[in-house]
Design a protein around this motif. Structure first.
Motif, PDB file in Angstrom:
ATOM      1  N   HIS A   1       0.807  -1.320   0.025  1.00 53.27           N
ATOM      2  CA  HIS A   1       0.130   0.092  -0.087  1.00 53.27           C
ATOM      3  C   HIS A   1       0.866   1.411   0.013  1.00 53.27           C
ATOM      4  CE1 HIS A   1      -3.670  -2.288   2.083  1.00 53.27           C
ATOM      5  NE2 HIS A   1      -3.496  -2.505   1.148  1.00 53.27           N
ATOM      6  N   ALA A   2       1.746   1.532   0.929  1.00 55.10           N
ATOM      7  CA  ALA A   2       2.846   2.401   0.993  1.00 55.10           C
ATOM      8  C   ALA A   2       3.344   2.933  -0.205  1.00 55.10           C
ATOM      9  CB  ALA A   2       3.655   2.048   2.153  1.00 55.10           C
ATOM     10  N   ALA A   3       4.055   1.957  -1.007  1.00 60.36           N
ATOM     11  CA  ALA A   3       4.735   1.953  -2.419  1.00 60.36           C
ATOM     12  C   ALA A   3       3.832   2.526  -3.272  1.00 60.36           C
ATOM     13  CB  ALA A   3       5.421   0.677  -2.747  1.00 60.36           C
ATOM     14  N   THR A   4       2.463   2.068  -3.194  1.00 58.39           N
ATOM     15  CA  THR A   4       1.565   2.544  -4.221  1.00 58.39           C
ATOM     16  C   THR A   4       1.109   4.110  -3.883  1.00 58.39           C
ATOM     17  OG1 THR A   4       0.856   0.432  -4.544  1.00 58.39           O
ATOM     18  CG2 THR A   4      -0.874   2.072  -5.067  1.00 58.39           C
ATOM     19  N   ALA A   5       0.961   4.392  -2.539  1.00 54.93           N
ATOM     20  CA  ALA A   5       0.486   5.705  -2.082  1.00 54.93           C
ATOM     21  C   ALA A   5       1.707   6.554  -2.536  1.00 54.93           C
ATOM     22  CB  ALA A   5       0.110   5.698  -0.798  1.00 54.93           C
ATOM     23  N   ALA A   6       2.862   6.407  -2.014  1.00 56.89           N
ATOM     24  CA  ALA A   6       3.718   7.275  -2.401  1.00 56.89           C
ATOM     25  C   ALA A   6       4.150   7.394  -3.877  1.00 56.89           C
ATOM     26  CB  ALA A   6       5.024   6.619  -1.793  1.00 56.89           C
ATOM     27  N   THR A   7       4.029   6.581  -4.619  1.00 54.77           N
ATOM     28  CA  THR A   7       4.274   6.616  -6.134  1.00 54.77           C
ATOM     29  C   THR A   7       3.027   7.506  -6.736  1.00 54.77           C
ATOM     30  OG1 THR A   7       5.191   4.685  -6.138  1.00 54.77           O
ATOM     31  CG2 THR A   7       4.264   5.640  -8.187  1.00 54.77           C
ATOM     32  N   ALA A   8       1.756   7.245  -6.402  1.00 55.27           N
ATOM     33  CA  ALA A   8       0.747   8.181  -6.577  1.00 55.27           C
ATOM     34  C   ALA A   8       0.892   9.446  -6.407  1.00 55.27           C
ATOM     35  CB  ALA A   8      -0.545   7.654  -6.248  1.00 55.27           C
ATOM     36  N   ILE A   9       1.484   9.884  -5.051  1.00 57.35           N
ATOM     37  CA  ILE A   9       1.573  11.213  -4.688  1.00 57.35           C
ATOM     38  C   ILE A   9       2.716  11.979  -5.414  1.00 57.35           C
ATOM     39  CG2 ILE A   9       2.466  12.644  -2.817  1.00 57.35           C
ATOM     40  CD1 ILE A   9       0.785  10.928  -0.766  1.00 57.35           C
ATOM     41  N   HIS A  10       3.515  11.259  -5.558  1.00 57.45           N
ATOM     42  CA  HIS A  10       4.788  11.807  -6.470  1.00 57.45           C
ATOM     43  C   HIS A  10       4.289  12.221  -7.745  1.00 57.45           C
ATOM     44  CE1 HIS A  10       8.789  12.326  -8.357  1.00 57.45           C
ATOM     45  NE2 HIS A  10       8.471  11.520  -9.325  1.00 57.45           N
ATOM     46  N   ASN A  11       3.553  11.341  -8.535  1.00 57.31           N
ATOM     47  CA  ASN A  11       3.097  11.698  -9.789  1.00 57.31           C
ATOM     48  C   ASN A  11       2.085  12.760  -9.911  1.00 57.31           C
ATOM     49  OD1 ASN A  11       4.653   9.458 -10.774  1.00 57.31           O
ATOM     50  ND2 ASN A  11       3.210   8.078 -10.666  1.00 57.31           N
ATOM     51  N   ARG A  12       1.292  13.016  -8.739  1.00 60.43           N
ATOM     52  CA  ARG A  12       0.195  14.074  -8.957  1.00 60.43           C
ATOM     53  C   ARG A  12       0.897  15.441  -8.704  1.00 60.43           C
ATOM     54  NH1 ARG A  12      -2.256  15.661  -3.873  1.00 60.43           N
ATOM     55  NH2 ARG A  12      -4.360  16.095  -5.066  1.00 60.43           N
ATOM     56  N   LEU A  13       2.117  15.374  -7.722  1.00 57.27           N
ATOM     57  CA  LEU A  13       2.954  16.651  -7.584  1.00 57.27           C
ATOM     58  C   LEU A  13       3.249  17.260  -8.781  1.00 57.27           C
ATOM     59  CD1 LEU A  13       4.252  15.619  -4.235  1.00 57.27           C
ATOM     60  CD2 LEU A  13       2.478  17.430  -4.654  1.00 57.27           C
ATOM     61  N   PRO A  14       3.916  18.707  -8.765  1.00 52.11           N
ATOM     62  CA  PRO A  14       4.696  19.067  -9.810  1.00 52.11           C
ATOM     63  C   PRO A  14       5.894  18.421 -10.082  1.00 52.11           C
ATOM     64  CG  PRO A  14       3.432  20.777  -8.519  1.00 52.11           C
ATOM     65  CD  PRO A  14       3.181  19.598  -7.523  1.00 52.11           C
ATOM     66  N   ASP A  15       6.634  18.438 -11.297  1.00 45.83           N
ATOM     67  CA  ASP A  15       7.897  17.957 -11.497  1.00 45.83           C
ATOM     68  C   ASP A  15       8.742  18.585 -10.584  1.00 45.83           C
ATOM     69  OD1 ASP A  15       7.028  16.220 -13.434  1.00 45.83           O
ATOM     70  OD2 ASP A  15       7.105  17.839 -14.911  1.00 45.83           O
TER      71      ASP A  15
END
Length: 303
Positions: A286-300
């Motif tokens: 879950h943690a890996a999925t959530a962290a990756t999703a947050i990174h992808n939604r944030l600005p570069d």
């Protein structure tokens, strides 16, 4: 201007620490706040966490995860998040005399087990760390093979737990807690067929002997001794921070999408607080999925 972190993580169990590790390696500004109540810290020895053939304690696993995250600048701050509120930039977390701002939040707050009321919390903690009390047959049923095992549960849930543990030992006793209902005839037949004893007399006291056996004294004076007791009384998800923001739940656990986002945009959840199999390895996923999703939604954040 107050610092706005990319992500705030509430809870430093396996899920929270893994999320912090991933976000830090994504070069995101992350803060993790922990109140010190991870269930993992009470595991005396786990043998089903991948990568550790000889097993390891929950405390050691948490220490290793903290050390790993610290290599990338993550520091766990001790404290309790009392409330979360929405702001245009994301969220504000209120601590005792402080506020923390973040663009996204991951709740890794876990669950609280419902404990037997015939023993005090200090005794329950010591018995858990000593291995006499166990809380997860999926985690450690293999480790009680051929032991004399007791289960304390309700009439609705106890039979299923007992039949699952029959995979590992022929010596099982199911105690039905007071007010826990009546075992249905078909379930009683299945339990009898499997050689599982049912006792519906209330338990007066629970103690651990010097030989690390669990002593159960019943209301009518009879005493039983067991190698292991599973108090299977259910658990309560620590969902308050999410539900205060109107995050939806299923059976008390937070609902999430494929990216672990709750029904509140920007609010994510990982681990036991989410409706899923309550296993550390699942929480880490879950943690890996959530962290990756947050990174992808944030600005570069190009280097």
């Amino acid at each position: 201007m107050a610092t706005i972190h990319d992500a705030l993580i509430v809870g430093a169990g396996p899920a929270g620490l893994t999320a912090a590790l991933y976000l830090a390696r994504f070069r995101r500004r992350v803060v993790i706040i922990d109140s010190g109540h991870s269930r993992a810290g009470l595991i005396p020895l786990t043998h089903n966490y991948p990568g550790f053939p000889a097993g390891l304690s929950g405390a050691e696993l948490l220490a290793r995860l903290r050390e790993q995250a610290a290599r990338y600048g993550v520091q766990v701050r001790h404290g309790t998040v009392d409330a979360l509120s929405r702001i245009p930039e994301g969220f504000i977390a209120s601590l005792q005399s402080e506020r923390v701002m973040a663009k996204a939040v991951i709740l890794a707050t876990g669950v609280a087990d419902r404990c037997p009321d015939m023993a005090d919390m200090a005794d329950i903690r010591n018995a858990t760390l000593g291995g006499s009390l166990r809380w997860c047959p999926i985690c450690d049923g293999y480790d009680v093979a051929d032991q004399n095992v007791a289960i304390l549960s309700t009439a609705a849930q106890g039979p299923a737990h007992a039949l699952f543990l029959r995979t590992y030992t022929p010596s099982l006793t199911l105690f039905i807690q007071p007010g826990g209902g009546t075992v249905e005839p078909e379930q009683r037949r299945l339990l009898g067929q499997a050689g599982i004893r049912i006792i519906e007399e209330p338990i007066l006291s629970l103690q651990v002997t010097g030989a690390k056996q669990v002593e159960l004294r019943l209301s009518q004076g009879k005493t039983f001794f067991f190698d292991t007791l599973y108090p299977m009384l259910g658990s309560d998800a620590r969902n308050e921070l999410g539900t205060a923001l109107s995050a939806q739940c299923a059976g008390g656990e937070l609902k999430v999408d494929a990216g672990q986002q709750t029904t509140v945009p920007g609010l994510y959840a990982a681990g036991d607080v989410v409706k899923a199999l309550n296993q550390m390895s699942v929480g880490v996923g879950h943690a890996a999925t959530a962290a990756t999703a947050i990174h992808n939604r944030l600005p570069d954040n190009f280097r």
